[in-house]
Design a protein around this motif. Structure first.
Motif, PDB file in Angstrom:
ATOM      1  N   PRO A 255      -6.202  -0.112   1.437  1.00 30.85           N
ATOM      2  CA  PRO A 255      -6.389  -0.851   0.179  1.00 30.85           C
ATOM      3  C   PRO A 255      -5.121  -0.859  -0.674  1.00 30.85           C
ATOM      4  O   PRO A 255      -4.428   0.151  -0.768  1.00 30.85           O
ATOM      5  CB  PRO A 255      -7.522  -0.082  -0.518  1.00 30.85           C
ATOM      6  N   SER A 256      -4.865  -1.998  -1.259  1.00 31.52           N
ATOM      7  CA  SER A 256      -3.618  -2.112  -2.034  1.00 31.52           C
ATOM      8  C   SER A 256      -3.665  -1.236  -3.286  1.00 31.52           C
ATOM      9  O   SER A 256      -2.628  -0.887  -3.843  1.00 31.52           O
ATOM     10  CB  SER A 256      -3.357  -3.565  -2.415  1.00 31.52           C
ATOM     11  N   GLU A 257      -4.873  -0.827  -3.705  1.00 35.83           N
ATOM     12  CA  GLU A 257      -4.984   0.065  -4.868  1.00 35.83           C
ATOM     13  C   GLU A 257      -4.241   1.381  -4.642  1.00 35.83           C
ATOM     14  O   GLU A 257      -3.772   2.005  -5.592  1.00 35.83           O
ATOM     15  CB  GLU A 257      -6.449   0.374  -5.187  1.00 35.83           C
ATOM     16  N   LEU A 258      -4.160   1.802  -3.367  1.00 28.66           N
ATOM     17  CA  LEU A 258      -3.473   3.073  -3.101  1.00 28.66           C
ATOM     18  C   LEU A 258      -2.002   2.994  -3.512  1.00 28.66           C
ATOM     19  O   LEU A 258      -1.380   3.995  -3.851  1.00 28.66           O
ATOM     20  CB  LEU A 258      -3.548   3.437  -1.610  1.00 28.66           C
ATOM     21  N   CYS A 259      -1.463   1.768  -3.468  1.00 30.03           N
ATOM     22  CA  CYS A 259      -0.052   1.612  -3.830  1.00 30.03           C
ATOM     23  C   CYS A 259       0.160   1.748  -5.324  1.00 30.03           C
ATOM     24  O   CYS A 259       1.293   1.794  -5.799  1.00 30.03           O
ATOM     25  CB  CYS A 259       0.458   0.259  -3.374  1.00 30.03           C
ATOM     26  N   ASN A 260      -0.918   1.834  -6.063  1.00 26.76           N
ATOM     27  CA  ASN A 260      -0.793   2.015  -7.513  1.00 26.76           C
ATOM     28  C   ASN A 260      -0.687   3.486  -7.897  1.00 26.76           C
ATOM     29  O   ASN A 260      -0.489   3.784  -9.070  1.00 26.76           O
ATOM     30  CB  ASN A 260      -1.995   1.395  -8.233  1.00 26.76           C
ATOM     31  N   ILE A 261      -0.845   4.386  -6.928  1.00 27.54           N
ATOM     32  CA  ILE A 261      -0.751   5.818  -7.252  1.00 27.54           C
ATOM     33  C   ILE A 261       0.712   6.215  -7.147  1.00 27.54           C
ATOM     34  O   ILE A 261       1.176   6.757  -6.146  1.00 27.54           O
ATOM     35  CB  ILE A 261      -1.591   6.681  -6.289  1.00 27.54           C
TER      36      ILE A 261
HETATM   37  C1  NAG Z   1      -2.146  -1.842 -10.182  1.00 28.41           C
HETATM   38  O1  NAG Z   1      -1.861  -1.520 -11.509  1.00 28.41           O
HETATM   39  C2  NAG Z   1      -1.467  -2.664 -12.260  1.00 28.41           C
HETATM   40  C3  NAG Z   1      -1.015  -2.218 -13.634  1.00 28.41           C
HETATM   41  O2  NAG Z   1      -1.538  -0.973 -13.975  1.00 28.41           O
HETATM   42  C4  NAG Z   1      -2.658  -3.620 -12.327  1.00 28.41           C
HETATM   43  O3  NAG Z   1      -2.298  -4.774 -13.053  1.00 28.41           O
HETATM   44  C5  NAG Z   1      -3.052  -4.017 -10.923  1.00 28.41           C
HETATM   45  O4  NAG Z   1      -4.213  -4.822 -10.944  1.00 28.41           O
HETATM   46  C6  NAG Z   1      -3.317  -2.796 -10.080  1.00 28.41           C
HETATM   47  N1  NAG Z   1      -3.493  -3.216  -8.719  1.00 28.41           N
HETATM   48  C7  NAG Z   1      -4.507  -2.823  -7.975  1.00 28.41           C
HETATM   49  C8  NAG Z   1      -4.555  -3.366  -6.594  1.00 28.41           C
HETATM   50  O5  NAG Z   1      -5.349  -2.051  -8.389  1.00 28.41           O
END
Ligand code: NAG
Ligand code: NAG
Ligand code: NAG
Ligand code: NAG
Ligand code: NAG
Ligand code: NAG
Ligand code: NAG
Ligand code: NAG
Ligand code: NAG
Length: 328
Positions: A255-261
């Motif tokens: 999941p691309s969310e992991l790249c936000n960590i």
């Molecule tokens: C990642 O974080 C950014 C800013 O905090 C946010 O705009 C973005 O939606 C996030 N992406 C995901 C895949 O969660």
């Protein structure tokens, strides 16, 4: 696989516990004990329940080859017994029980659930079997380390046995024989900093409720039988430094969310059934990443330009996948 920086966390955790008042002052206790022997017995033996609970626990130990509990006897105050520390402010109340790596065989008795001042219980690397008894009255418990035993039962029951331990920061039940699926309720342990359930026989999916544990720095769920997708919600405890899900049957995309960590130092998703392309932003945000293991999956597509920008990277395994193109 060694993850050296996790050891540092252990020290940090310990120091915090000490700051919070788990003082080990054997001499002071000795003085109290012998000084109070005559008329003020009650000061020292303020709580006989703790002593009885410990004796009950000792009775259930069927093998102690190194004689670790030899001094757990009548002539000695229980706060002086090996592995036991007590509160200074509440004499006689046990705050720490630390009996790791002693080859002890036995069961964890329900009587430990009566040590209501306990902050730390460490029975790591022994041969404790059976189920985790209810420790629900241990509302001060912060550290529970039971790694490398042969504890059985369902993780759901273990979670219920700890349901009231809301101060838990450190929960380590890796290398046991727990079965069942991780309950959504895991999210209610909102003070957890370290959670290690690896090397059990857990099944089912990873619940999304980990997003509730906002303080979580280390999450280890590797070497189980977990399946399904990696929930994007795992990107929510956003200070996480280590996420290890290796050796399961996880499928779907990373999941691309992991790249936000952006705090991640270690990401190990190796030996699963993950497929699809890597999130394109993986190299942009994970700038502190030192260990990246994605080997032995079904990942495909181009390797993002992560090698160029993840400058802290020291260990990288992308082997046994279907990646194409050039590494830039
Ligand atoms: C990642 O974080 C950014 C800013 O905090 C946010 O705009 C973005 O939606 C996030 N992406 C995901 C895949 O969660
Ligand atoms: C002793 O400990 C028991 C069990 O935790 C508790 O119920 C009781 O109130 C304590 N007694 C005293 C005098 O502290
Ligand atoms: C525990 O057992 C192992 C293997 O038998 C032995 O090497 C070790 O010294 C023992 N440790 C203690 C504290 O008895
Ligand atoms: C538990 O005890 C072991 C020694 O057997 C030690 O290495 C480990 O750091 C302790 N764990 C915690 C969380 O204090
Ligand atoms: C816990 O302590 C209570 C008294 O406070 C006692 O009645 C009970 O039997 C104890 N439970 C165990 C499992 O030792
Ligand atoms: C948690 O503690 C409360 C209050 O002490 C008690 O009523 C409740 O039964 C406990 N929960 C469990 C699951 O034991
Ligand atoms: C998430 O956290 C909130 C607040 O701490 C709590 O009320 C809720 O029960 C938690 N949810 C889960 C699924 O654990
Ligand atoms: C895990 O569970 C499976 C299926 O129930 C069983 O075949 C296997 O032996 C178990 N493995 C361990 C390490 O307990
Ligand atoms: C990599 O870093 C360079 C210089 O810091 C920057 O110009 C470039 O846009 C970055 N590339 C990516 C893919 O983030």
């Amino acid at each position: 696989m060694p993850y050296p920086f996790v050891g540092n966390m252990e020290l940090m955790g310990k120091q915090r516990s000490l700051e919070l008042g788990t003082l080990v002052l054997p001499t002071l206790l000795l003085l109290l004990f012998y000084g109070a022997r005559g008329s003020h017995c009650s000061l020292v033996h303020g709580n006989m329940t703790d002593r009885r609970s410990l004796l009950d626990f000792k009775e259930a130990i069927t093998d102690d080859p190194g004689g670790a509990l030899h001094d757990w006897n009548d002539g000695i105050h229980h706060c002086m017994w090996s592995g036991v520390s007590c509160s200074v402010r509440h004499p006689g109340r046990v705050t720490t029980l630390e009996l790791g790596s002693l080859n002890l065989t036995g069961q964890i008795t329900p009587s430990l659930g009566n040590l209501t001042f306990l902050r730390e219980l460490n029975l790591t690397d022994n041969h404790f079997s059976g189920q985790l008894p209810s420790l629900n009255r241990l509302i001060k418990l912060e550290f529970l380390a039971l790694r490398e035993n042969i504890l059985q039962g369902n993780i759901q029951d273990a979670t219920i046995a700890l349901a009231n331990c809301s101060k838990l920061m450190w929960l380590e039940i890796s290398s046991n024989m727990l079965v069942g699926s991780i309950p959504r309720k895991i999210g209610s342990f909102s003070n957890l900093v370290f959670l290690d359930l690896s090397q059990n026989n857990l099944t089912g999916t990873i619940p999304p409720t980990f997003s509730n544990i906002t303080r979580l720095l280390y999450l280890f769920l590797g070497e189980n039988q977990l399946e399904g997708n990696i929930p994007g919600e795992l990107g929510q405890p956003s200070n996480m430094q280590a996420l290890v899900l290796k050796g399961n049957k996880l499928s779907g995309r990373v999941p691309s969310e992991l790249c936000n960590i952006s705090s991640l130092i270690l990401l190990d998703l190796g030996m699963n059934m993950l497929s699809g392309a890597l999130p394109p932003n993986i190299g942009d945000t994970l700038l502190g990443l030192e260990w990246l293991y994605l080997g032995t999956n079904n990942l495909e597509g181009h390797i993002p330009d992560l090698l160029g920008n993840a400058s802290a990277l020291v260990h990288l395994d992308l082997s046994s996948n279907y990646f194409t193109g050039q590494i830039r």
